[in-house]
Design a protein around this motif. Sequence first.
Motif: not given
Length: 457
Positions: A9-13, A72-79, A126-130
Amino acid sequence: MIVMKFGGTSVEDAKAIDRAAAIVKGRGPEKPVVVVSAMAKVTDALLEMGRAAGAGDRETALKVSRGLRERHYNAAGELLGTGIFTQFHSELEADFDALDELLRGIAAVGELTPRTADHVAAFGEMLSSKLVTAAFSARGMDSSLVDSRACIVTDSSYTRAVPIVEETNERLGLKLTPLLDNGRVPVMGGFIGATRAGVTTTIGRGGSDFSAALVGAGLGAERIEIWTDVDGMMTTDPNLCPEARRIKVISFDEAAELAYFGAKVLHPATVLPAIQKNIPVYVLNSRNPTCEGTKITARAPRCRNSFKAIAAKKRITIVDVAAPRMLMAHGFLKAIFDAFDRHRVPVDVVSTSEVSVSLTVDSNESIPALAADLAKLADVKYEGRKAIVCLVGENLREIPGIAARVFGILTDVNIRMISQGASEINLTFVIDEDDVPRVVRRLHETFFADLDPEVFA
Ligand code: ASP
Ligand code: MG
């Protein structure tokens, strides 16, 4: 150095990862190593698609995968800023293409082996750490992605692999120390490892806490921070008792008793490698990072209060086995426990008399069959809608008359079983489920009215 572990939950979005980045940045001078879980619910989704593919349902597997890709795309786009995102997007794309390829393969074979399940599940971390590494870099931190499979060496018991500590420590030192020496922030996925031969493994559900403890113990961290979405461990469930307070410091043994009986913040067994090395573990809230959380230590500090916490676990069934002639006959208890074992029903509390044994189990659908099996040995009764109440505190070892004080205020409550002594730090009893709210509130009022400020917030 310190280890900072961020749960699902601390990396959920994007928002959560942004908060995590700010928290890590604030700890920069302490040389953090960051361990992350998969984004919340991702591991469940991965295992679901693995099972669907294994059952030959390729469409469902790929559909769930599309949902994850999107997230994952959405989170990456925002970040990430546009420049970094474009490059990162193609990396993510390659990973999800590989995942889909794997799912198609599983569906073609129509079988999901534990080894392949680990391959699928490992995508989450793997994905969250990247993603977290990229987000840190975009926020001006010198962060480096470290592949956990190059550090955490395990045996090959897939889905519950056991780390090989010496080799793991050696690799952790080789991979992480140079990064830390260069002022970089290493980021690694929890939960995953690899065999000596390099085959991906996972170390059991919820295993990221264990990963964090391994890293901390291996590198001799000053402390380990487990970032969650609650302020820490509480004196009791705040939903039952609004007066519940945060516990500032608790011993490992106390925390372990509480986890066993229903407090779900963190399973302390997973941080044992750190505790054994006397490294304190903190439970902290990524949504409220200035709260000082709960510190778990090897030895409890002195505390004026008799107890640290009250836990209640509902949905319990009591099984009474009565055998007036047989009970103390040699081998009889074994026969009873063998029946529980055959039905794979774990037992929590046990109490015996000359003529009967009472045991508690989580209410579940195997109980009628278990009872029928036990009925071959003795008279059996079982009754659901019970609850275990457990008072925990290291002080119990020393306080005479404590049981009298506890039961003295519960004279109007039907107490069905009592157990004290197994760990010396808990007093446990079983009551009707409906009595839980009033019992917990009354105990809390009595034993937590005047709190030791060193131990409670
Ligand atoms: N992602 C893994 C799980 O959900 C490991 C963890 O989060 O600790 O079990
Ligand atoms: Mg967890």
